[in-house]
Design an enzyme around this catalytic site. Structure first.
Site, mmCIF file in Angstrom:
data_model
loop_
_atom_site.group_PDB
_atom_site.id
_atom_site.type_symbol
_atom_site.label_atom_id
_atom_site.label_comp_id
_atom_site.label_asym_id
_atom_site.label_seq_id
_atom_site.Cartn_x
_atom_site.Cartn_y
_atom_site.Cartn_z
ATOM 1 N N LYS A 29 0.836 -1.215 0.000
ATOM 2 C CA LYS A 29 0.000 0.000 0.000
ATOM 3 C C LYS A 29 0.863 1.254 0.000
ATOM 4 O O LYS A 29 0.552 2.228 -0.685
ATOM 5 C CB LYS A 29 -0.919 -0.044 1.223
ATOM 6 C CG LYS A 29 -1.855 1.151 1.343
ATOM 7 C CD LYS A 29 -3.167 0.773 1.987
ATOM 8 C CE LYS A 29 -2.996 0.133 3.348
ATOM 9 N NZ LYS A 29 -2.753 1.089 4.422
ATOM 10 N N CYS A 398 25.995 4.123 12.288
ATOM 11 C CA CYS A 398 25.558 4.380 13.656
ATOM 12 C C CYS A 398 26.135 3.337 14.621
ATOM 13 O O CYS A 398 27.309 3.431 14.956
ATOM 14 C CB CYS A 398 24.027 4.467 13.713
ATOM 15 S SG CYS A 398 23.494 5.468 15.104
ATOM 16 N N HIS A 529 22.820 8.441 9.774
ATOM 17 C CA HIS A 529 22.170 7.469 8.879
ATOM 18 C C HIS A 529 22.090 8.031 7.458
ATOM 19 O O HIS A 529 21.067 8.607 7.078
ATOM 20 C CB HIS A 529 20.767 7.142 9.392
ATOM 21 C CG HIS A 529 20.777 6.356 10.651
ATOM 22 N ND1 HIS A 529 20.780 4.976 10.661
ATOM 23 C CD2 HIS A 529 20.830 6.741 11.941
ATOM 24 C CE1 HIS A 529 20.822 4.555 11.911
ATOM 25 N NE2 HIS A 529 20.849 5.601 12.707
ATOM 26 N N GLU A 531 21.626 6.574 4.767
ATOM 27 C CA GLU A 531 20.610 5.908 3.947
ATOM 28 C C GLU A 531 19.288 6.673 3.895
ATOM 29 O O GLU A 531 18.512 6.529 2.957
ATOM 30 C CB GLU A 531 20.369 4.473 4.459
ATOM 31 C CG GLU A 531 19.649 4.336 5.797
ATOM 32 C CD GLU A 531 20.539 4.441 7.034
ATOM 33 O OE1 GLU A 531 21.675 4.936 6.896
ATOM 34 O OE2 GLU A 531 20.099 4.044 8.129
#
Ligand code: GLN
Length: 555
Positions: A29, A398, A529, A531
């Protein structure tokens, strides 16, 4: 309409698209909602996307990733659901905290308002006050973005109790502005092996469940293993009360990035623009997207990367969702290097149980991602030692950076019993310690939304691997941690050969560590982070450098 309702009337021409799920969860979804937003953005509309999660947690930060998948941290520090990551990646925008809400956060603001006499002595009720707060938040987020259209994904599946108040918000909005609200239901059509035919009944039942709360679907996205044929479209249309052209085929795809293009095959943006009278450009501008999708299918070679984590197993299943942003970031950087990414998920606990470290030789590069607590830590430390000693490109994110520092303290500096305060606060050498401002929070058990969260600047040292990757000396990255490299050990570590190539502007926090290239081709740890900022149309430079090093290490 009551006086209280009238206060909330919105006079703009903002259009609302709600995306709800029917039949079952896990059919994509979030990616569907992101793709709907993408195709409307490509028609020149200013669109913003909101995620509603029905649970009581005020944000996603307090949930175990194996329960709920990755925690996606927004630029302003809110800990949210991974779908927010999908929206940011598909739309190539940063979204603010106003674009995320949970039942817990909605109730919290209503209760705070009540305590501050904000309801002026009135009886505060679940309906309408909770849905009105939901609507207020949607309007606020849309206004902040200057949006023409706001897309709101309601978590959960129709027919369950949890999301009913959000469906009530849709009903109330639609009643006020019938022409300005569209409802898209993402359904699932199973093809049972024994029958070999696509079945529409679960979709019919889901539509009825939606109708029973006064909400009607305008568009049905028919997820299935295969495309929906005209005959079934007509059947769904008859039983679910929609136009057959508003039944959009959504077969399984090789890559989620094909989905916006697939939707356009069924003219979905056209349908939405007509339905909501949106001033769309006549042509869809998806050229860059198509170029990216072509790269996902054409590559000169492969690159093998392993992610060594602890959140992979759930019973018999392997969960890669927990690290979805890392995986996507790796993909974008691989495609940017003309490579096909082959990503493996290795459980760090297996290396504790004796899995041979030489298995790591198969990979061009190793990532140790973020994490919490002591499970699987010894396994990660062994993996890091092996990559350091064998020149395998390493990216520690991290916790992956903190453990690389710990491994260095243990095996190179030979400190006696070094540790991180997170695992052993009484260890002789806490090379990773709690950040001073975090200590009180831990003591007071004030744990929700209190880590060092969101975007902060890092100053990079000239000539470092990081500076070559980023091609600049000041960067902004998103954080989520309570612990840091203990300043007491920095000079000893530097004398022992570790390079802290990225620091906070005041020089207090170590944000990037690396080994000199004379010692190791690519050994980098970052306290943030990266990403979370990787985008298909804008791959992250550090991942791109890591993927390149991983490829070169094998060629
Ligand atoms: N557990 C570590 C900390 O809180 C690392 C957090 C992370 O990896 N996101 O500092």
């Amino acid at each position: 309409m009551t006086v209280r309702d009238k206060k909330n009337v919105n006079k703009s021409n903002l259009k609302y698209i709600f995306v709800v799920g029917g039949v079952m969860s896990g059919v994509g979804k979030g990616v569907t909602a992101s793709s709907v937003a993408k195709i409307l953005q490509a028609r020149g509309l200013n669109i913003t996307a909101i995620k509603i999660d029905p649970y009581i947690n005020v944000d996603a930060g307090t949930m175990n990733p194996t329960e709920h998948g990755e925690v996606f941290v927004l630029k302003d520090g809110l800990e949210t659901d991974q779908d927010m990551g999908n929206y940011e990646r598909f739309l190539n925008v940063d979204l603010p905290k106003e674009n995320y809400m949970t039942t817990g956060s909605v109730y919290l603001s209503v209760i705070k308002k009540e305590r501050n006499l904000g309801y002026e002595g009135k009886n505060v009720e679940v309906v309408p006050d909770i849905p009105l707060e939901v609507i207020r938040r949607i309007n606020l987020a849309a206004k902040q973005a200057g949006a023409d259209v706001v897309l709101v994904e309601v978590g959960g599946t129709v027919g369950e109790y949890q999301n009913i108040l959000f469906l009530e918000a849709i009903r109330m909005l639609k009643q006020r502005y019938p022409e300005r609200v569209g409802v898209v239901m993402v359904s699932y059509l199973p093809v049972p092996g024994s029958v070999g035919e696509m079945k529409t009944k679960p979709t019919q039942t889901a539509v009825r469940a939606l109708n029973s709360v006064g909400v009607f679907a305008d568009i049905i996205i028919a997820r299935s293993t295969v495309a929906v044929d005209r005959k079934r479209k007509e059947k769904i249309a008859t039983f679910c009360n929609v136009n057959p052209d508003n039944v959009i085929s959504a077969p399984d795809v090789e890559s989620i990035y094909d989905i916006p293009l697939n939707f356009e095959k069924d003219k979905l943006s056209e349908r939405l623009c007509t339905m909501l009278d949106l001033s769309c450009k006549s042509r869809s501008e998806l050229e860059d997207w198509k170029k990216f999708v072509r790269k996902t299918k054409n590559y000169k070679d492969e690159v093998q990367v392993a992610v060594v984590g602890k959140y992979f197993s759930s019973g018999e299943f392997v969960l890669s969702d927990v690290y979805i942003s890392i995986i996507e970031a790796l993909k974008y950087s691989a495609y940017a290097n003309g490579l096909k990414p082959i990503i493996s998920y290795l459980s760090s606990q297996e290396f504790e149980k004796g899995r041979p470290l030489s298995d790591l030789k198969d990979y061009g590069g190793i990532i140790v991602p973020g994490g919490f607590g002591s499970t699987g830590i010894e396994g990660k430390l062994k993996v890091i030692e092996y990559t350091r000693q064998n020149g395998i490109p390493y990216l520690g994110i991290c916790y992956g950076m903190q453990l690389a520092v710990l491994e260095y303290a243990r095996n190179v500096m030979k400190l006696k019993n070094p540790s991180t305060a997170e695992i052993d606060p009484k260890a002789d050498h806490l090379v990773i310690d709690v950040m001073p401002e975090q200590r009180e929070k831990i003591m007071g058990k004030d744990m929700g939304g209190t880590m060092r969260l969101g975007q902060y600047p890092t100053i990079i040292e000239k000539g470092s691997i990081a500076s070559k990757a980023y091609k600049k000396l000041q960067i902004m990255e998103r954080h989520r941690h309570r612990y840091e490299v203990n300043p007491k050990y920095i000079s000893d570590m530097e004398s022992a050969g570790l390079v802290f190539s990225g620091k906070s502007p005041d020089g207090r926090l170590m944000e990037i560590m690396e080994l000199p290239t004379e010692v190791h081709p690519f050994f980098v740890g970052v306290q943030f982070h990266p990403e979370l900022q990787a985008r298909p149309l804008d791959p992250h430079p550090l991942f791109t450098a890591f993927v390149k090093a991983s490829y070169e290490s094998k060629s």
